[in-house]
Design a protein around this motif. Structure first.
Motif, PDB file in Angstrom:
ATOM      1  N   ASN A   1      82.406  27.389 -12.178  1.00 27.62           N
ATOM      2  CA  ASN A   1      81.067  26.862 -12.404  1.00 27.62           C
ATOM      3  C   ASN A   1      81.005  26.132 -13.743  1.00 27.62           C
ATOM      4  OD1 ASN A   1      80.207  28.075 -10.014  1.00 27.62           O
ATOM      5  ND2 ASN A   1      79.711  29.983 -11.056  1.00 27.62           N
ATOM      6  N   VAL A   2      80.113  25.146 -13.831  1.00 30.58           N
ATOM      7  CA  VAL A   2      79.978  24.322 -15.028  1.00 30.58           C
ATOM      8  C   VAL A   2      78.521  24.324 -15.479  1.00 30.58           C
ATOM      9  CG1 VAL A   2      80.329  22.030 -16.044  1.00 30.58           C
ATOM     10  CG2 VAL A   2      81.851  22.830 -14.230  1.00 30.58           C
ATOM     11  N   LEU A   3      78.300  24.466 -16.783  1.00 31.18           N
ATOM     12  CA  LEU A   3      76.970  24.325 -17.371  1.00 31.18           C
ATOM     13  C   LEU A   3      76.966  23.061 -18.216  1.00 31.18           C
ATOM     14  CD1 LEU A   3      74.114  25.379 -17.939  1.00 31.18           C
ATOM     15  CD2 LEU A   3      75.074  26.665 -19.874  1.00 31.18           C
ATOM     16  N   ILE A   4      76.063  22.126 -17.896  1.00 30.96           N
ATOM     17  CA  ILE A   4      75.962  20.865 -18.614  1.00 30.96           C
ATOM     18  C   ILE A   4      74.706  20.911 -19.489  1.00 30.96           C
ATOM     19  CG2 ILE A   4      75.726  18.364 -18.429  1.00 30.96           C
ATOM     20  CD1 ILE A   4      77.109  18.480 -15.745  1.00 30.96           C
ATOM     21  N   ASN A   5      74.873  20.714 -20.795  1.00 32.00           N
ATOM     22  CA  ASN A   5      73.755  20.614 -21.728  1.00 32.00           C
ATOM     23  C   ASN A   5      73.592  19.170 -22.165  1.00 32.00           C
ATOM     24  OD1 ASN A   5      74.129  23.830 -22.576  1.00 32.00           O
ATOM     25  ND2 ASN A   5      72.082  22.990 -22.920  1.00 32.00           N
ATOM     26  N   GLY A   6      72.357  18.723 -22.204  1.00 32.67           N
ATOM     27  CA  GLY A   6      72.110  17.361 -22.653  1.00 32.67           C
ATOM     28  C   GLY A   6      70.629  17.072 -22.676  1.00 32.67           C
ATOM     29  N   GLU A   7      70.245  16.166 -23.592  1.00 31.50           N
ATOM     30  CA  GLU A   7      68.844  15.790 -23.670  1.00 31.50           C
ATOM     31  C   GLU A   7      68.424  15.037 -22.410  1.00 31.50           C
ATOM     32  OE1 GLU A   7      68.159  13.534 -27.178  1.00 31.50           O
ATOM     33  OE2 GLU A   7      68.889  15.095 -28.550  1.00 31.50           O
TER      34      GLU A   7
ATOM     35  N   GLY B   1      67.651  12.240 -19.990  1.00 29.73           N
ATOM     36  CA  GLY B   1      68.102  10.865 -19.874  1.00 29.73           C
ATOM     37  C   GLY B   1      69.528  10.618 -20.325  1.00 29.73           C
ATOM     38  N   THR B   2      70.309  11.677 -20.585  1.00 32.31           N
ATOM     39  CA  THR B   2      71.699  11.473 -21.025  1.00 32.31           C
ATOM     40  C   THR B   2      72.680  11.357 -19.860  1.00 32.31           C
ATOM     41  OG1 THR B   2      71.851  13.877 -21.317  1.00 32.31           O
ATOM     42  CG2 THR B   2      71.429  12.555 -23.295  1.00 32.31           C
ATOM     43  N   GLY B   3      72.223  11.586 -18.625  1.00 35.96           N
ATOM     44  CA  GLY B   3      73.093  11.390 -17.470  1.00 35.96           C
ATOM     45  C   GLY B   3      73.746  12.660 -16.968  1.00 35.96           C
ATOM     46  N   LYS B   4      72.991  13.758 -16.963  1.00 34.01           N
ATOM     47  CA  LYS B   4      73.572  15.045 -16.537  1.00 34.01           C
ATOM     48  C   LYS B   4      73.992  15.015 -15.078  1.00 34.01           C
ATOM     49  CE  LYS B   4      69.942  17.336 -18.187  1.00 34.01           C
ATOM     50  NZ  LYS B   4      69.317  16.304 -19.040  1.00 34.01           N
ATOM     51  N   GLU B   5      73.144  14.474 -14.182  1.00 36.68           N
ATOM     52  CA  GLU B   5      73.533  14.410 -12.769  1.00 36.68           C
ATOM     53  C   GLU B   5      74.666  13.416 -12.547  1.00 36.68           C
ATOM     54  OE1 GLU B   5      71.704  13.939  -8.246  1.00 36.68           O
ATOM     55  OE2 GLU B   5      70.349  14.084  -9.971  1.00 36.68           O
ATOM     56  N   LEU B   6      74.701  12.356 -13.351  1.00 35.95           N
ATOM     57  CA  LEU B   6      75.795  11.392 -13.249  1.00 35.95           C
ATOM     58  C   LEU B   6      77.134  12.084 -13.514  1.00 35.95           C
ATOM     59  CD1 LEU B   6      76.216   8.277 -12.861  1.00 35.95           C
ATOM     60  CD2 LEU B   6      76.243   8.113 -15.349  1.00 35.95           C
ATOM     61  N   PHE B   7      77.169  12.943 -14.528  1.00 34.03           N
ATOM     62  CA  PHE B   7      78.395  13.695 -14.815  1.00 34.03           C
ATOM     63  C   PHE B   7      78.675  14.717 -13.715  1.00 34.03           C
ATOM     64  CE2 PHE B   7      78.371  11.887 -19.023  1.00 34.03           C
ATOM     65  CZ  PHE B   7      79.691  11.972 -19.439  1.00 34.03           C
ATOM     66  N   ALA B   8      77.637  15.375 -13.211  1.00 34.20           N
ATOM     67  CA  ALA B   8      77.839  16.375 -12.154  1.00 34.20           C
ATOM     68  C   ALA B   8      78.440  15.728 -10.904  1.00 34.20           C
ATOM     69  CB  ALA B   8      76.508  17.047 -11.820  1.00 34.20           C
TER      70      ALA B   8
ATOM     71  N   HIS C   1      81.418  24.802   1.008  1.00 38.00           N
ATOM     72  CA  HIS C   1      82.686  24.137   0.690  1.00 38.00           C
ATOM     73  C   HIS C   1      82.507  22.986  -0.300  1.00 38.00           C
ATOM     74  CE1 HIS C   1      85.028  26.559   3.272  1.00 38.00           C
ATOM     75  NE2 HIS C   1      84.602  26.040   4.409  1.00 38.00           N
ATOM     76  N   GLY C   2      81.273  22.717  -0.720  1.00 34.59           N
ATOM     77  CA  GLY C   2      81.027  21.616  -1.636  1.00 34.59           C
ATOM     78  C   GLY C   2      80.455  22.096  -2.964  1.00 34.59           C
ATOM     79  N   THR C   3      79.557  21.290  -3.529  1.00 29.25           N
ATOM     80  CA  THR C   3      78.995  21.551  -4.853  1.00 29.25           C
ATOM     81  C   THR C   3      77.478  21.582  -4.769  1.00 29.25           C
ATOM     82  OG1 THR C   3      80.857  20.413  -5.907  1.00 29.25           O
ATOM     83  CG2 THR C   3      78.878  20.713  -7.233  1.00 29.25           C
ATOM     84  N   LEU C   4      76.858  22.561  -5.453  1.00 27.37           N
ATOM     85  CA  LEU C   4      75.404  22.646  -5.574  1.00 27.37           C
ATOM     86  C   LEU C   4      75.039  22.370  -7.021  1.00 27.37           C
ATOM     87  CD1 LEU C   4      72.638  23.288  -4.330  1.00 27.37           C
ATOM     88  CD2 LEU C   4      73.028  25.694  -4.904  1.00 27.37           C
ATOM     89  N   PHE C   5      74.232  21.331  -7.258  1.00 27.20           N
ATOM     90  CA  PHE C   5      73.817  20.949  -8.609  1.00 27.20           C
ATOM     91  C   PHE C   5      72.403  21.465  -8.842  1.00 27.20           C
ATOM     92  CE2 PHE C   5      71.842  17.579 -11.383  1.00 27.20           C
ATOM     93  CZ  PHE C   5      72.416  18.029 -12.561  1.00 27.20           C
TER      94      PHE C   5
ATOM     95  N   ALA D   1      75.293  23.605 -13.116  1.00 30.47           N
ATOM     96  CA  ALA D   1      73.915  23.724 -13.594  1.00 30.47           C
ATOM     97  C   ALA D   1      73.713  22.824 -14.796  1.00 30.47           C
ATOM     98  CB  ALA D   1      73.593  25.173 -13.936  1.00 30.47           C
ATOM     99  N   ALA D   2      72.481  22.372 -15.004  1.00 28.58           N
ATOM    100  CA  ALA D   2      72.192  21.478 -16.126  1.00 28.58           C
ATOM    101  C   ALA D   2      70.861  21.859 -16.754  1.00 28.58           C
ATOM    102  CB  ALA D   2      72.157  20.025 -15.653  1.00 28.58           C
ATOM    103  N   THR D   3      70.766  21.644 -18.065  1.00 25.62           N
ATOM    104  CA  THR D   3      69.520  21.929 -18.779  1.00 25.62           C
ATOM    105  C   THR D   3      69.509  21.151 -20.088  1.00 25.62           C
ATOM    106  OG1 THR D   3      68.157  23.675 -19.753  1.00 25.62           O
ATOM    107  CG2 THR D   3      70.530  23.941 -19.923  1.00 25.62           C
ATOM    108  N   ASN D   4      68.313  20.913 -20.607  1.00 24.19           N
ATOM    109  CA  ASN D   4      68.170  20.303 -21.935  1.00 24.19           C
ATOM    110  C   ASN D   4      67.762  21.354 -22.969  1.00 24.19           C
ATOM    111  OD1 ASN D   4      65.566  20.816 -21.172  1.00 24.19           O
ATOM    112  ND2 ASN D   4      64.837  18.697 -21.338  1.00 24.19           N
TER     113      ASN D   4
END
Length: 642
Positions: free
Chosen positions: A346-352, A354-361, A417-421, A462-465
């Protein structure tokens, strides 16, 4: 198409040929005729049949019916008139009024009643093979019968035993009818063969192995898949299944007339799911059918169906090549994200914002081993707790008011079998945190209102600011869930830390917007570039793109200067707040700094423009449309409003 006609006696050949030609002239059909003279049934075992359909009489017909499994055999029937003619001829020849009649069961059926029509007593006996004919004749002789009628073989044997014998001859009417029936039998046989070939083709290309047996457990059919799974030859038809594959309980199904459903058995070192059902006509069981598939194949097929079904709309479109920028901070982040894509944690993405969190996911997903599987995204902040639960886990029918009939699968199942964002993960309630933790620990879910466990194989990004570690220390976010999500941690740099990426992205955005409208952009001034670099960009890339869209409305391809840029940065209208963002020195000549105040009508127009811009959230295309003016005119009037 050819008819093979077995002649009971040579004299019949002319009648058969003449009748055949007569039918050909009447119908115009292209048939061929082959005649064979065979006396006795014992010499039929090695006879070669060249026709598509066979006509024969008496014991020859009965014998050929047994021998020929794939060629239709039609009977040349002996009519009551044929029997009466032979009986009267026999009485005349022998002087006997008591006459024996030897023939097949079909021939002698109802012959006793002929005695009521003619002055002859018929003594009947059924016989098929030559030995049987001899025995029946001897029995008749003991009863005092001295004359007989019958077929060719019967009369030959009878004469050898001292009987007066007359052969029953078939009339032209019987030959005519036999030829008609033969052609009809061929057409029916042809239709049956075509249906059988179609049925076999369907069975051979089905995913199930299929074996059918009759009521005696003899194999009627085994398709290609069944042969592959069991190792049996397709030529095993006619053999008893229990002696070949005793663990397929078709004999039990025939005896009990009860199905065996979804039993797991084993063939050639592989687990197989097996279903057996009885074949019934009315209340009588006439056989049984077994259908089976390897368990692994069933699982793979189910996964493929679920993947194709759930991939509709659940596709990651972005790749790492779509992430624009050249700054060291961004390139280092991309490098780390590519490393994460090789793992399955699992990956946790932190970012303000508009920084493109879903783009990275999406990019991580598309570079991972799960790239061919669904990418499912959900914003946890926009759904209430109950709605988020039903969306993530699904529900069964009747789970709550307005639940869909038949229920609904959830996003965890859709992402199998895939990814849940999970975007905005910090906003979920404590209860939802507990439910999510269980899924991450056990890799299984339970739909709302159900007690059935459904296993899932999902990678969560997962992603959060927000600072989840600080929230965990404050008791606002479960620490155990934080550790489950934070197996791999990715921090996205804000735009203000990416240096000249601001200019790089702005040029890309504006050039793309202009090219969409067929406009060539003339670039921007050095002052405009410096102005861009001085901004904080709290909204990051999303804010930068919005400014580029505003600039495209104002300038329409002209060179962008600092003044136009600051109008775009201010939202398009210079109010008191945005005036402070302008340079202290006005770029206008000194003699033009003092201008006449706008007339009352112009003030009303300016207020109307401001009102429409606010109502359309500063969408200049919509605002111009509502005002009934072009975007160029709107831009000119907005410059006048300074």
């Amino acid at each position: 198409m050819k008819i093979t006609f077995f002649l009971p006696y040579m004299e019949m050949k002319d009648v058969v040929c003449h009748t055949f030609l007569e039918q050909q002239e009447q119908s115009g059909e292209e048939w061929q005729l082959e005649t064979i003279l065979r006396l006795g049934t014992q010499i039929l075992d090695d006879v070669a049949i060249g026709g598509d359909v066979v006509v024969a009489r008496g014991a020859t017909y009965r014998k050929l019916k047994q021998l020929l499994k794939h060629v239709p055999v039609t009977e040349l029937k002996i009519s009551g008139y044929d029997i009466m003619r032979a009986a009267l001829a026999c009485k005349k020849e022998s002087g006997e009024e008591r006459i024996g009649f030897i023939g097949t069961t079909e021939m002698i059926y109802g012959a006793q009643h002929i005695s009521e029509l003619i002055p002859v007593e018929l003594v009947t006996a059924a016989a098929f093979e030559e030995d049987g004919i001899r025995e029946r004749l001897l029995e008749m002789k003991e009863k005092g019968v001295r004359a007989v009628i019958g077929g060719v073989t019967s009369t030959i044997i009878a004469r050898k035993l001292g009987f007066s014998a007359v052969r029953i001859s078939s009339g032209r009417e019987a030959v005519y009818q036999a030829l008609v029936e033969a052609k009809r039998a061929y057409q029916l046989s042809l239709q049956e063969r075509r249906r059988a070939e179609l049925f076999r083709a369907i069975l051979n290309y089905t995913n199930d192995g299929i074996i059918a047996v009759d009521k005696n457990d003899e194999i009627l059919l085994i398709n290609r898949e069944a042969a592959n799974i069991t190792g049996l030859s397709p030529q095993s038809t006619g053999k008893r299944l229990a002696s070949l594959l005793p663990h397929i309980p078709l004999r039990q199904v025939v005896e009990t007339a009860q199905p065996v459903l979804n039993r797991i058995t084993r063939f050639n070192d592989q687990d197989v799911t097996l279903t057996c059902i009885p074949m019934q006509t009315g209340n009588q069981t006439i056989g049984a059918v077994a259908a089976f598939q390897p368990v692994l194949k069933v699982q793979n097929l189910g996964n493929e169906i679920r993947r194709k079904k759930n991939q509709k709309g659940h596709i990651a479109k972005a790749h790492f090549d779509d992430i624009l920028g050249e700054s060291p901070a961004l390139l280092e982040t991309i490098h780390l994200a590519k490393q994460y894509s090789k793992a399955d944690a699992n990956v946790l993405i932190n970012g303000e914002t508009g920084t493109g969190k879903e783009l990275f996911a999406q990019s991580i997903h598309n570079a991972s081993s799960r790239s061919r599987e669904p990418f499912v995204a959900v914003n946890c902040a926009v759904l209430s707790e109950n709605l988020l639960e039903s969306e993530l886990f699904g529900y069964v029918e009747g789970a709550f008011t307005d639940a869909r009939k038949g229920g609904k699968s959830g996003l965890f199942e859709a992402a199998h079998h895939g990814t849940l964002f999970l975007d905005e993960i910090a906003e979920i309630s404590p209860r939802m945190q507990g439910l999510l933790l269980r899924v991450l620990q056990e890799h299984e879910i339970m739909r709302v209102g159900d007690d059935r466990i459904i296993p899932v194989d999902v990678r969560v990004i997962a992603a959060t600011n927000r600072d989840l570690a600080a929230m965990s220390r404050e008791g606002k976010f479960r620490l155990d869930l934080y550790y489950r999500l934070n197996t791999l941690h990715l921090v996205l740099p804000p735009l203000r830390e990416r240096g000249r990426d601001v200019l790089f992205l702005f040029r890309r955005f504006l050039s793309g917007i202009y090219s969409r409208d067929g406009i060539i952009w003339k670039g921007m001034t050095k002052d405009a570039e410096d102005c861009l670099l001085q901004q904080r960009w709290d909204g990051n890339i999303r804010e930068l793109y919005n400014v580029a869209e505003r600039v495209a409305v104002f300038t329409e391809g002209a060179e962008l200067d600092e003044n136009d840029l600051r109008i775009a940065l201010s939202g398009g209208v210079q109010t008191g707040t945005t005036q402070q963002a302008l340079p202290e020195e006005s770029p206008m000549p000194a003699e033009q700094k003092t201008v006449a105040a706008p007339a009352a009508g112009e003030m009303d127009e300016y207020q109307r423009i401001r009102q429409v811009l606010e109502e359309t959230h500063y969408h200049y295309g919509h605002a111009a449309e509502r005002l009934g003016i072009s975007r160029t005119t709107l831009w000119r009037k907005m410059k006048q409003m300074k």
